[in-house]
Design an enzyme around this catalytic site. Structure first.
Site, short mmCIF file in Angstrom:
data_model
loop_
_atom_site.label_atom_id
_atom_site.label_comp_id
_atom_site.label_asym_id
_atom_site.label_seq_id
_atom_site.Cartn_x
_atom_site.Cartn_y
_atom_site.Cartn_z
N CYS C 166 2.76 -4.62 -5.86
CA CYS C 166 2.55 -5.15 -7.21
C CYS C 166 3.59 -6.22 -7.50
O CYS C 166 4.73 -6.15 -7.06
CB CYS C 166 2.66 -4.07 -8.28
N ASN C 228 -2.33 -3.00 2.12
CA ASN C 228 -2.89 -3.19 0.81
C ASN C 228 -3.82 -4.41 0.88
O ASN C 228 -4.11 -4.90 1.96
CB ASN C 228 -1.76 -3.41 -0.21
#
Ligand SMILES: Cc1cc2nc3c(=O)[nH]c(=O)nc-3n(C[C@H](O)[C@H](O)[C@H](O)COP(=O)(O)OP(=O)(O)OC[C@H]3O[C@@H](n4cnc5c(N)ncnc54)[C@H](O)[C@@H]3O)c2cc1C
Ligand SMILES: Cc1cc2nc3c(=O)[nH]c(=O)nc-3n(C[C@H](O)[C@H](O)[C@H](O)COP(=O)(O)OP(=O)(O)OC[C@H]3O[C@@H](n4cnc5c(N)ncnc54)[C@H](O)[C@@H]3O)c2cc1C
Ligand SMILES: Cc1cc2nc3c(=O)[nH]c(=O)nc-3n(C[C@H](O)[C@H](O)[C@H](O)COP(=O)(O)O)c2cc1C
Ligand SMILES: Cc1cc2nc3c(=O)[nH]c(=O)nc-3n(C[C@H](O)[C@H](O)[C@H](O)COP(=O)(O)O)c2cc1C
Ligand code: FES
Ligand code: FES
Lengths: 340, 298, 340, 298
Positions: C166, C228
Site C-alpha cells: 500500500c 501482490n
C-alpha cells in the site's frame, strides 16, 4: 497528409527467393489484397519526424522479408526493426517462446545478423520502399551501443531506438534501463555520436519509471518508447521445468496492456513535453487509443503483428477512422502534442 | 455507455478472398485484378468449418473451406490455426493433409487445450487461419517416394501422396508408424500406390523400411538401379527422423525431413523457431519445415 | 493428514441474515453440494504452520460472509483475510474495477471495518469453523502496521501477512515494499510485537525483488508471500478517461501468472530456505503447480476466487489428485521443503 | 508432449445440480440429502441455452436451463453470466427477467464485446452462470405496484410482474420508458395487469406516471386511500431513478430502486460495487441491488 505510393518490388522479390524450395505460394491468382493510393487523414510527428499515421511496428515483431509479402510496409507510421548489435548474435537456445494467458513469453535473445548486414540489406530495402524507419539498437555493453550508433549515424534511418532492456555487461548483467545514473551516462555518450532523433526504449521492470525516463531525457533523448517486455517464466507441469530454454523470457501481448498504459500515463505526468511512443498489448485501434489518451504521441504494435502480419496496418486504418470522431485528439497528434 | 471493446484482440480483418479490395478503414483499395504490381499474400482470415470427424481416440480430421489455401497448398506446407478463446493467442500450426476443391483437410491430435478447442468445432463455425506457410517437399516429376511418417507426422505425407499421384512417372509408398490405431491408412490409401503400416506393439518404421527393401530385393535384379530413384519424405517424432536419416544415409538415399518447432508467428518474423543447419540457424517456419538431411547435417 | 470436519453453522447463519431482504436463496431443495469427511492426501507446512493442503485464498478475494455460503472454508489450506487497518477505512471512490485481457484491475483502496471489528467478528467465526487463518495487515504508516500487529498478537490468527504494497505515508507515499531499508526497518519493529509466524507480502512493482525479499527475511520475516498486484490503468476510449475512479489500480488474474512465477523463481534462487507462498494468476491446479515447481511451499488464489467462489477448493481438490502422480514434490511440500 | 493446459482458467466445476455429490478431486462427498447440515449454495456451473431471440435491434432474449436458479430466483435478483472467451474473465451481471419451469430468461442489450458474444450463443451451447444473486424486491401479498422501468432496466420488473401475478391481492402496472422500440411490452403484458409505455420521441416515464395519477384521480373519490397502497418498484438509468425517487417522495409513496454497479464478483467478496447509503457504504451485489429510497437517502 497523403502517403506516398510505393511499389513493394523489393518485398516481392524477396518473397520469391526467401526459401529453399519454391513454395508455390504467390500472389498469382488475383485473390490477394491490393492497396493503392491510401490516404491517411490523421498523421503524427514524433521528435520532429513525420509519421503517416500514429501506428508503427514494435522491434522484434517486424521483418521486411517476412512481412513485406503481406502488405505495403511503407504505409505504416513507422517500422521499428529488430535490435541490431555490432556483430551478428546467435541468440538463445530453443524453445524460445511459450504461451501465457492473453500473452506470450519470448527469449529470442536478440538473434540478429549485425549492424553491417542491416546497413547493406534491410535498411536500404526499407528506404527504397519509402518506409519511415526506426532502427532499434541492442548492446551487451556501452561500447556495443556506441559502435552501432556510430555506424548508423550517416545511414538513412529516420530515428534510432535505443533498447536499454537487455542484460548489460557494463552494468554487471542488469539492464542499463533500470538505473538512472548508468542510463544517463550511456545516453550522454550516444548523444555525442549522432544527430539523429534518438528514442530511448524503457523497460517496465523497474520500481519507478519516472527517474529513469527523466535521466534519459536529461542526457539527450529526443523521445521515449515504452514499454519493453515484463520478465516472466512459464513452467511445464509435466516436467517441472521452464518451457523456455533460457528459463526467463519477456511477457508481451494483450496481458500487459494495463501495465503499459499506466507507465505511459505516469511518464507523461512527470514529463509533459517529451514525445512518447506507447507500446504494450496493442492489438486493436481501441487499444492504441488507450495509449494515446494516456499521453502517447504514437504507438508501436508488437505481439499482435506476430499473430496477423497485417495487424499494424489494420490498426492504423481503424484508428484513422476512430480519429475522425475525435478531432481534438487528432489535431493534437498532428501537431506533435498529446492528449495529456 | 463506455466501451471496453478495446479487447477485441486479433479479430480477423479483411479476408483477402472474401472481400479483397475493401479495407475496414480509410485506405482506399482497388480490386486486386486492377493492379497486379501491388498484390500481396492473404493475411489472417476466417475460414468455414466443413467437417469435423474423430478418426480414433483423440485424433481428429478437420476440413476448412479456404479457396486460397486449397489452391496454393503444397505437400509439406502447414497453416496456422487460431483459437476463438482470445486468451490463447499463439497459432496452432498444423500440416496440410489433403485438398479437395476449395477445402483443406487437417489431421491433428488433442494434446492440449488449443487442440481440444479445435476438436470441438462444429460445421459452419469459422476458424481463423493463415497460410499456406513454409517450404514444403520438393517433388520431381519421376521417381519412387517412400513417405515415412510417425504418429501425427503423417498429415503432410498424405498431401505428398496426393500430389505424387498427380505426377506422371512418380510412385509413392506410405510407410507409417502409429502408436496404436492405424488411423490414416485409409486416408493415405486413397492416394498412395501402396501402404505399409505398423504400430508400437508390432515394431517401428525402420522395421518396415527394412522389410520393404527385402521385398524389393527379393523381386530380383535391377533393384540397385531402382534404388537410385528412391527418395524419402519423412515427418514424425525427432528420434524417428534421426533414425530415418541414418537409414537413408547408409543406403545413399536422398531424404527430406519435415521438422516441428515451437513457433511465435509461423511466417518468419519472430525468430523463435530456429534449428541448427550446416548454413547456421534457420527458421523452421519459413526456411523449413522441410529440410534435406544434407542441410541439417544429420 | 486428515482434515477436521466442521459444521459450517456460522456461515449458514450468516447467509440467511446478510441481506436487507430475504432473498429466497437457500440450500433448501437438496440440490446443493455437500461435502463431508474430506481427506486431504497432500498437506504442506508454511513457517511451521500446518496447512491441510497447499491452497489458500489470497487476501481481498475471500470474505467469510460471502464465501461461507458456497463451501466449507475450513477445508482450504488457509484463508488469507482482507487487509485490516487500525481503524475502519472507507476505500476509494467507484468504479473500483475494470476488466483487462485475462485480468482485472482493481482499486478498492482497502475498504475494511478495521481490526477491532475483525477481532470480534470474522476471526472468531473463522476459527470456530476450524479454518487456518492468515490475517492480512494493511497500513498507511509504520504506526498503522504496529497498531494492528499489536492487537493481533494475542488473537487466534494462525499467521500474519504484512501487506507492504500500500502507498505509505511514513515512506512519502511510495510503498514500503519497494525499498529494502525502509522495509527492513518496519519488519524489525513488527517482529518485536508478535511471536506469531509473520509472512511479508511483496509487491512486484520493483526493479529487483531479491534485495527486498532479503531485507524482509533479515529483519525477521518467517515467510514471504508474492506477488501482490501490478500497477495498471484502463482507459475508456469513449471519454478518454480512466475507467477506475482512482485512475491506477492493481492488475491481477491469469495475465500476471508468468510474472508471478518468475518472481517466485528468482526469490527461491536467492533464498533457498525461506517459506514462500506463491500468488498470482492461479485459476487451476496446473497453475498452482507452476508456482510450486518454481519453488513455492503453498499458494493463494486471488482473482479466480472472485469468478467462482469455490475455485480455491476446486483447485485444492484437483491439486491433491495431481500430487498423487508427483510423489517427490508432495513429499517435499509435506516436509516444509520445496522443489527448488 | 508437454502440457500447457495450465491455462484452463475458470472451467466450470462440479455443477451443483448436475452432479451434486461428486467432486472432481479427492474430497469424498455424499449425496446432498444425506447430510442436511452441510449443504451449500451451488457455485459457478454451466447452464444450457434453450433459446436466443433478437427482440429489437441490439436487444436479445436469452433462455437458460438451470433448475436451481429457476426455482429460487426472486424478482430483482440477478445472475452472473461468464464468457467462453477466457480473456474476458469478469462476470456479466444480468437481471432475471422471467422463469418458466426450469428455464430462466434474460433480456439484455449488446453494449460491448461480452454481450455481443452472449448474443451469438446458439441453442444447446453451455454458458457458465452463478446465481441467483442479490436481494430482490420485497413484495407484500396485497397492494398495487407500479413497475417503473427504463431501457434495459425492465428485465427485473418483468419478473416482478410475474411474481405479483401469483400473489392474491396484488396488482401491477408496468410503466416502461424505451429509447425507441417498445421491445418488452408484449413480454411484460403476459404478467402485468396493465402496461403503459413511452419512448424518447414521446416523453419519459415521469410523464407516464403523472398521466397514471390523473387517470386514477379522474375515476373519482377513494383515490387517496388507493394511493396508500401503491408501491413503486423501479430499475433504469440513474437519472431516471433519481426522478422516480423524487416523484415518489413528493407523493409519499414507497419506492424500491434496483441499482447497477461495476462488479468484480457479484456475491459480496471484492467490495468493488459499493454505493453510499444512510448506513454507510453498502455492496450493490449482496446488500442490493434493490434498496429503498429511504435506505439510499435520495
Ligand atoms: C510445422 C508444424 C506442423 C504441425 N503439424 C501437425 C499436424 O499435422 N497434426 C498435429 O496433430 N500436430 C501438428 N503439429 C503440432 C501442433 O502444432 C501442436 O500439437 C499444437 O500446437 C498443440 O496445441 P495445444 O494448444 O493443444 O497444446 P498446448 O501445449 O496447450 O499449446 C501451447 C503452445 O505450445 C505450442 N505447442 C505445443 N506442442 C507443440 C508442438 N508439438 N509443436 C509446435 N508447437 C507446439 C502450441 O502451438 C501453443 O503455442 C505441428 C507443429 C508444427 C510446428
Ligand atoms: C445487477 C445488474 C443487473 C443488470 N441487468 C441487466 C439486464 O437485465 N440487461 C442488460 O442489458 N444489462 C444489465 N446490466 C448491465 C450489464 O451487466 C452490462 O451491460 C454488461 O455487463 C456489459 O458487458 P459487455 O461485455 O458487453 O460490455 P463491456 O463494456 O465490454 O464490459 C466490460 C466490463 O464492464 C462491465 N460493465 C459494462 N457495463 C456495465 C454496466 N452497465 N453495469 C455493470 N457492469 C458493466 C462488464 O460486466 C465487464 O466486466 C446489469 C448490471 C448489473 C450490475
Ligand atoms: C519476439 C519478440 C522479439 C522482440 N525483440 C525486441 C528487440 O529486438 N528490441 C526491442 O527493443 N524490443 C523487442 N521486443 C519487445 C517489443 O518491441 C515490445 O516492446 C513488447 O513486445 C511489448 O509490446 P506488445 O505487447 O505489443 O508485444 C520483442 C518482442 C517480441 C515478442
Ligand atoms: C479485489 C482485490 C482485493 C485485494 N485486496 C488485497 C488486500 O487487502 N491485501 C493484500 O495483500 N492483497 C490484496 N489483493 C491482492 C491479492 O491478494 C493477490 O495478491 C493478487 O490479486 C494476485 O493474485 P491473483 O492473480 O490470483 O488475483 C487484492 C486483490 C484483488 C483482486
Ligand atoms: S515462428 Fe516466428 S520466425 Fe518462425
Ligand atoms: S461485486 Fe464484489 S462485492 Fe459486490
Amino acid at each position: 497528409m497523403t502517403a506516398t505510393i510505393e511499389t513493394p518490388s523489393v518485398a516481392r522479390e524477396q518473397s520469391q527467393t526467401s526459401g529453399l524450395f519454391d513454395t508455390g505460394v504467390g500472389p498469382d491468382d488475383g485473390t490477394a489484397v491490393s492497396s493503392s493510393k491510401p490516404v491517411w487523414k490523421h498523421s503524427t510527428v514524433v521528435a520532429g519526424v513525420p509519421w503517416k499515421n500514429p501506428v508503427g511496428t514494435a522491434s522484434g515483431t517486424f521483418n521486411l522479408e517476412a512481412c513485406g509479402r503481406f502488405y505495403d510496409v511503407s504505409q505504416l507510421g513507422a517500422v521499428s526493426t529488430k535490435g541490431v548489435s555490432p556483430i551478428p548474435w546467435e541468440g538463445n537456445p530453443t524453445p524460445r517462446t511459450a504461451e501465457s494467458p492473453s500473452g506470450m513469453v519470448n527469449a529470442v535473445g536478440l538473434q540478429n545478423p549485425g549492424v553491417d548486414h542491416y546497413l547493406v540489406d534491410e535498411l536500404p530495402k526499407l528506404k527504397a520502399l519509402g518506409a519511415t524507419v526506426v532502427t532499434n539498437v541492442a548492446g551487451h555493453s556501452d561500447d556495443d551501443y556506441a559502435q552501432v550508433v556510430e555506424k548508423l549515424a550517416d545511414s538513412p534511418a529516420d530515428m534510432l531506438e535505443i533498447n536499454v532492456s537487455c542484460p548489460n555487461v557494463s552494468h554487471g548483467g542488469l539492464s542499463v534501463g533500470s538505473d538512472p545514473l548508468v542510463l544517463g551516462h550511456l545516453i550522454e555518450r550516444l548523444r555525442k555520436l549522432t544527430t539523429k532523433p534518438m528514442v530511448v526504449k524503457l523497460t517496465p521492470n523497474v520500481t519507478d519509471i519516472v527517474p529513469i525516463a527523466r535521466a534519459a531525457v536529461d542526457a539527450g533523448a529526443d523521445a521515449l518508447s515504452l514499454i519493453n517486455t515484463l520478465i516472466g517464466i512459464r513452467i511445464d507441469v509435466e516436467t517441472g521445468n521452464p518451457i523456455i530454454a533460457n528459463v526467463t523470457g519477456g511477457v508481451s501481448g494483450p496481458a500487459i496492456k494495463p501495465i503499459a498504459v499506466a507507465m505511459v500515463w505516469k511518464t507523461r505526468q512527470a514529463l509533459p513535453d517529451i514525445p512518447i511512443i506507447g507500446i504494450g498489448g496493442i492489438s486493436s485501434a481501441e487499444d492504441a487509443l488507450e495509449h494515446l489518451y494516456a499521453g502517447a504521441n504514437a504507438v508501436e504494435v508488437g505481439a499482435a503483428a506476430l499473430l496477423d502480419p497485417v495487424a499494424p496496418l489494420r490498426i492504423a486504418e481503424d484508428l484513422d477512422a476512430l480519429l475522425d470522431a475525435r478531432p481534438e485528439l487528432a489535431e493534437k497528434l498532428r501537431n506533435g502534442q498529446t492528449w495529456r | 455507455m463506455e466501451t471496453e471493446n478495446s479487447q477485441k484482440a486479433f479479430r480477423s480483418t479483411r479476408t483477402a478472398l472474401a472481400d479483397s479490395g475493401s479495407g475496414s478503414g480509410s485506405v482506399s483499395t482497388e480490386g486486386a485484378s486492377d493492379c497486379a504490381r501491388s498484390r500481396f499474400l492473404p493475411s489472417r482470415r476466417s475460414a468455414t468449418v466443413c467437417s469435423v470427424e474423430m478418426l480414433c481416440d483423440g485424433v481428429y480430421s478437420l476440413e476448412l473451406s479456404d479457396r486460397y489455401m486449397a489452391h496454393h497448398a503444397h505437400a509439406g506446407q502447414f497453416a496456422n490455426l487460431y483459437l476463438h478463446d482470445t486468451a490463447r493467442i499463439l497459432p496452432r500450426p498444423l500440416g496440410i493433409a489433403s485438398v479437395k476443391g476449395d477445402v483443406v483437410r487437417f489431421i491433428f491430435a488433442v494434446v492440449g487445450e488449443g487442440t481440444r478447442q479445435l476438436s470441438q468445432a462444429r460445421i459452419g463455425d469459422s476458424i481463423d487461419v493463415l497460410g499456406p506457410l513454409g517450404n514444403g517437399f520438393s517433388l520431381k516429376k519421376e521417381g519412387r517416394y517412400l513417405l515415412v511418417g510417425g504418429g501425427l507426422g503423417v498429415p503432410p505425407l498424405v498431401r505428398a501422396a496426393q500430389e505424387i499421384r498427380q505426377l506422371e512417372g512418380a510412385l509413392s509408398t506410405a510407410v507409417f508408424g502409429y502408436r496404436a490405431e492405424h488411423f490414416a491408412d485409409n486416408i493415405v490409401g486413397e492416394f498412395s500406390d501402396s501402404t505399409l503400416s505398423i504400430d508400437e506393439s508390432e515394431g517401428n518404421v525402420i522395421n518396415l523400411l527394412n522389410k520393404w527393401v527385402e521385398d524389393a530385393e527379393s523381386t530380383g535384379p535391377g533393384v540397385r538401379a531402382a534404388m537410385d530413384d528412391v527418395e524419402i519424405l519423412s515427418c514424425g517424432p525427432h528420434p524417428m527422423m534421426m533414425a530415418v536419416a541414418q537409414w537413408a544415409k547408409e543406403r545413399g538415399l536422398r531424404a527430406q525431413l519435415s521438422l516441428e518447432a515451437r513457433m511465435g508467428c509461423g511466417f518468419g518474423t519472430c525468430v523463435a523457431c530456429v534449428t541448427p543447419t550446416r548454413d547456421g540457424l534457420k527458421k523452421v517456419c519459413i526456411d523449413g519445415p522441410v529440410f534435406t538431411v544434407e542441410q541439417l547435417g544429420w
